[in-house]
Design an enzyme around this catalytic site. Structure first.
Site, PDB file in Angstrom:
ATOM      1  N   GLU A  37    -108.177 -71.686-128.126  1.00 42.95           N
ATOM      2  CA  GLU A  37    -107.544 -72.727-128.916  1.00 42.95           C
ATOM      3  C   GLU A  37    -108.544 -73.218-129.969  1.00 42.95           C
ATOM      4  O   GLU A  37    -109.725 -73.314-129.701  1.00 42.95           O
ATOM      5  CB  GLU A  37    -107.122 -73.889-127.994  1.00 42.95           C
ATOM      6  N   HIS A  99    -104.237 -78.322-134.278  1.00 45.05           N
ATOM      7  CA  HIS A  99    -104.809 -77.415-133.280  1.00 45.05           C
ATOM      8  C   HIS A  99    -103.796 -76.317-132.974  1.00 45.05           C
ATOM      9  O   HIS A  99    -102.635 -76.414-133.357  1.00 45.05           O
ATOM     10  CB  HIS A  99    -105.265 -78.152-132.013  1.00 45.05           C
ATOM     11  N   HIS A 101    -101.727 -73.531-130.427  1.00 45.84           N
ATOM     12  CA  HIS A 101    -101.191 -73.303-129.088  1.00 45.84           C
ATOM     13  C   HIS A 101    -100.869 -71.814-128.949  1.00 45.84           C
ATOM     14  O   HIS A 101    -100.427 -71.199-129.916  1.00 45.84           O
ATOM     15  CB  HIS A 101     -99.868 -74.050-128.884  1.00 45.84           C
ATOM     16  N   ASP A 112    -101.221 -84.197-125.885  1.00 42.22           N
ATOM     17  CA  ASP A 112    -101.195 -84.223-127.355  1.00 42.22           C
ATOM     18  C   ASP A 112    -100.586 -85.538-127.850  1.00 42.22           C
ATOM     19  O   ASP A 112    -101.134 -86.195-128.741  1.00 42.22           O
ATOM     20  CB  ASP A 112    -100.344 -83.067-127.905  1.00 42.22           C
TER      21      ASP A 112
HETATM   22 ZN   LIG Z   1    -101.770 -79.163-127.773  1.00 45.61          ZN
END
Ligand SMILES: [Zn+2]
Length: 156
Positions: A37, A99, A101, A112
């Site tokens: 990630e 970010h 996934h 989140d």
């Molecule tokens: Zn996330």
């Protein structure tokens, strides 16, 4: 590039554009195979009702990457934000966070949502936080407010 550049709220009160540069950063960090990630902060300019996202910072050496959890150490990203804010006479500012996934169509986790609400509350300019998740096929784009209200944007 796979990700859409232009986004809007249903009532037309927000028109958002991701620059080619920002979309290239997203593209280069899409989670395929075993890649970890990634994430960073989003910077840009605000022109009612437009929001131009011109910079996406990438994981610095200070950040640790995990496949399912991205933990950001803020120092490198904040320094970039401050430098660009000064260099642009205060026009290029912190807008939000992104970010990745490992999902085709990404959906935010409970963590989140908590994190975004916290970050929105911390914004000195009281604007909502632009929260972006980069999936393998699509982006998730929303404006997160400090009171927990969420505005989902859609491509147009
Ligand atoms: Zn996330």
């Amino acid at each position: 590039m796979r990700h859409v550049s232009d986004w809007t709220l249903d009532d037309g009160s927000v028109m958002l554009n991701f620059s080619d540069e920002v979309r290239r950063v997203f593209e280069n960090n899409v989670q395929l195979g075993d890649s970890p990630e990634s994430g960073g902060i989003l910077l840009g300019t605000v022109h009612e009702p437009g929001l131009l996202v011109t910079v996406a910072t990438t994981p610095s050496r200070l950040d640790r990457q995990f496949r399912y959890l991205f933990e950001r150490l803020p120092f490198g990203h904040r320094a970039v934000a401050k430098r660009l804010w000064r260099a642009s006479n205060g026009t290029t500012r912190y807008i939000g966070e992104w970010h990745t996934h490992p999902q085709d169509i990404p959906t935010p986790s409970g963590i989140d949502l908590d994190e975004w609400r916290k970050l929105a509350r911390m914004r000195a300019d009281k604007l909502p936080l632009l929260a972006v998740i980069v999936g393998r096929e699509a982006l998730h784009v929303e404006l997160a407010h400090g009171n927990g209200h969420r505005d989902l944007l859609r491509p147009y």
